[in-house]
Design an enzyme around this catalytic site. Structure first.
Site, PDB file in Angstrom:
ATOM      1  N   ASP A 137       0.857  -1.185   0.000  1.00 45.17           N
ATOM      2  CA  ASP A 137       0.000   0.000   0.000  1.00 45.17           C
ATOM      3  C   ASP A 137       0.893   1.236   0.000  1.00 45.17           C
ATOM      4  O   ASP A 137       1.977   1.232   0.585  1.00 45.17           O
ATOM      5  CB  ASP A 137      -0.935   0.032   1.202  1.00 45.17           C
ATOM      6  CG  ASP A 137      -2.175   0.878   0.924  1.00 45.17           C
ATOM      7  OD1 ASP A 137      -3.202   0.304   0.495  1.00 45.17           O
ATOM      8  OD2 ASP A 137      -2.115   2.109   1.102  1.00 45.17           O
ATOM      9  N   ASP A 266      -7.648  -4.423  -5.612  1.00 45.09           N
ATOM     10  CA  ASP A 266      -8.857  -3.760  -5.110  1.00 45.09           C
ATOM     11  C   ASP A 266      -8.542  -2.264  -5.109  1.00 45.09           C
ATOM     12  O   ASP A 266      -8.111  -1.702  -4.116  1.00 45.09           O
ATOM     13  CB  ASP A 266      -9.196  -4.270  -3.706  1.00 45.09           C
ATOM     14  CG  ASP A 266     -10.512  -3.712  -3.205  1.00 45.09           C
ATOM     15  OD1 ASP A 266     -11.477  -3.665  -3.983  1.00 45.09           O
ATOM     16  OD2 ASP A 266     -10.576  -3.301  -2.027  1.00 45.09           O
ATOM     17  N   CYS A 328     -15.071  -0.463  -5.141  1.00 44.78           N
ATOM     18  CA  CYS A 328     -16.366  -0.239  -4.491  1.00 44.78           C
ATOM     19  C   CYS A 328     -17.050   0.974  -5.116  1.00 44.78           C
ATOM     20  O   CYS A 328     -17.839   1.668  -4.474  1.00 44.78           O
ATOM     21  CB  CYS A 328     -16.224  -0.088  -2.977  1.00 44.78           C
ATOM     22  SG  CYS A 328     -15.202   1.286  -2.451  1.00 44.78           S
TER      23      CYS A 328
END
Length: 393
Positions: A137, A266, A328
């Site tokens: 990340d 993601d 999302c």
């Protein structure tokens, strides 16, 4: 101070939803959308005790093993079961995205946008006692939260975490049996080999790490010489390894056979499918929504980032491996348009049927073989999912 809107949703956002074929009523349906949790394997006998503690009946999610739903008003963060690491919160749609990877013991898995960490935990649950998971990340503080989760749930034994730009990360999985190495306490510091990780590092090592972070703060992550390793488990393959070997990057030829078996991308997005996130703008102010979700310049930069993440995740995937791309967001631009552009650019990429979805409460995306979850269809948060494999030459 901003005047509260008389409409539940501002007109600009309603136009945004209409342009993307999104039913505005999903933001109302969320009031009845359940919360979800995953039970850590081995705690099945604890269900009655957990229900008694949180004063709520847990409903088994029949289409997703290990998952339970509960009323949306129930909070678990202060419960003993949560604090003891028996349960963790993760939306069922996110769990479905992880399950699409078909993770098996022995796999080497890459989570290219690992924070905040629930999906990372589920991957390690599924991995078992062989293989590894590499979490990446760009935000150090968010990845540090992942590290805290791994320690809390005792899931970090086969994991390593790197602060790095996911669009350029190039480190190989460590395809060695780390159990064949000693715990390495005999290595001298001058050998620059990794000792067993501990949060209580020697003063000299902490000083070096602080200096490295100070240097990185003056540079972008992409120009830093090496990603920052902030955690590694005993059997992650790192202990006893030299720094030169850890930071060895892979050529395209090496990736075909030595790359990752499974990759999850993601990607960062506008989060418009996370209904609870959108509802927060009622408190934050709808002008904040305009800046974070509706601003054309920001969404253009996000779609470019998403495509770069997908390209790099696929580059690191070995031939025959599986990659899942998810967001999302419910917008076409961040999902189907990304998939279409990626497929045009990458002949070895093949979109795969998600056979598990035959039993799932979701619908097809605008491209065949892709999936969409939303509160009305799925009783989950919104999520887009696509699965790819890499073909050989």
């Amino acid at each position: 101070m901003e005047e509260p809107s008389k409409s539940p949703l501002p007109e600009a956002f309603l136009r945004f939803l209409q342009a993307n074929g999104i039913d505005p009523s999903i933001y109302i349906a969320s009031d009845s959308t359940p919360r979800y949790l995953r039970l850590k394997p081995g705690n099945e006998a604890e269900i009655d005790g957990i229900e008694a503690e949180i004063k709520c009946k847990l409903e088994k999610v029949n289409w997703l093993p290990g998952f339970y739903s509960l009323r949306p008003d129930i909070l678990i963060a202060n419960s003993k079961s949560y604090l003891d690491g028996k349960i963790y919160g993760i939306d069922a749609a996110s769990g479905a995205a992880v399950s699409v990877l078909n993770i098996s013991p022995g796999d080497h898995v890459l989570d290219l946008c690992a924070a905040p960490g629930a999906k990372l935990c589920m991957m390690l649950d599924l991995l078992g006692d062989s293989g590894s998971v590499t979490g990446v990340d760009v935000a150090r503080h968010r990845l540090a939260a992942c590290r805290t989760m791994l320690q809390k749930y005792s899931l970090g034994d086969r994991c390593r975490l790197f602060v790095a730009d996911g669009t350029t990360f190039s480190l190989a999985p460590l395809r060695v049996d780390s159990r064949s190495r000693s715990c390495e306490s005999s290595f001298e510091e001058k050998d620059e080999r990794f000792r067993e990780w501990t949060s209580r590092r020697p003063w000299k090592e902490r000083k070096r790490a602080a200096k490295a972070r100070e240097t990185m703060s003056l540079q972008s992550v992409t120009t830093s010489e090496n990603p920052e390793l902030i955690f590694y488990g005993r059997h992650s393959g790192v202990v006893g390894l030299s720094k030169n070997k850890l930071y060895k990057t892979m050529s395209d030829l090496e990736v075909s056979s030595c790359g990752y078996d499974k990759v999850l991308v993601d990607a960062e997005c506008t989060h418009d499918g996370s209904v609870k996130h959108i509802q927060k703008f009622e408190n934050w102010g709808w002008t904040t929504l305009q800046r974070r979700v509706l601003d054309a310049v920001r969404t253009d930069s996000l779609t470019l980032l998403q495509l770069k993440l997908l390209r790099n995740g696929f580059r690191l995937l070995k031939v025959g491996g599986l990659l899942v791309y998810s967001t999302c967001s419910l917008t076409v631009a961040q999902n189907e348009d990304i998939v279409e552009q990626f497929l045009k650019e990458n002949a070895p990429a093949e979109l795969q049927e998600i056979n598990e979805a035959e039993e799932w409460p979701c619908k097809s995306g605008r491209i065949p073989k892709t999936l969409r979850f939303d509160p009305l269809t799925s009783q989950t948060s919104g999520l887009f999912v696509a699965k790819f494999t890499k073909l050989g030459a």
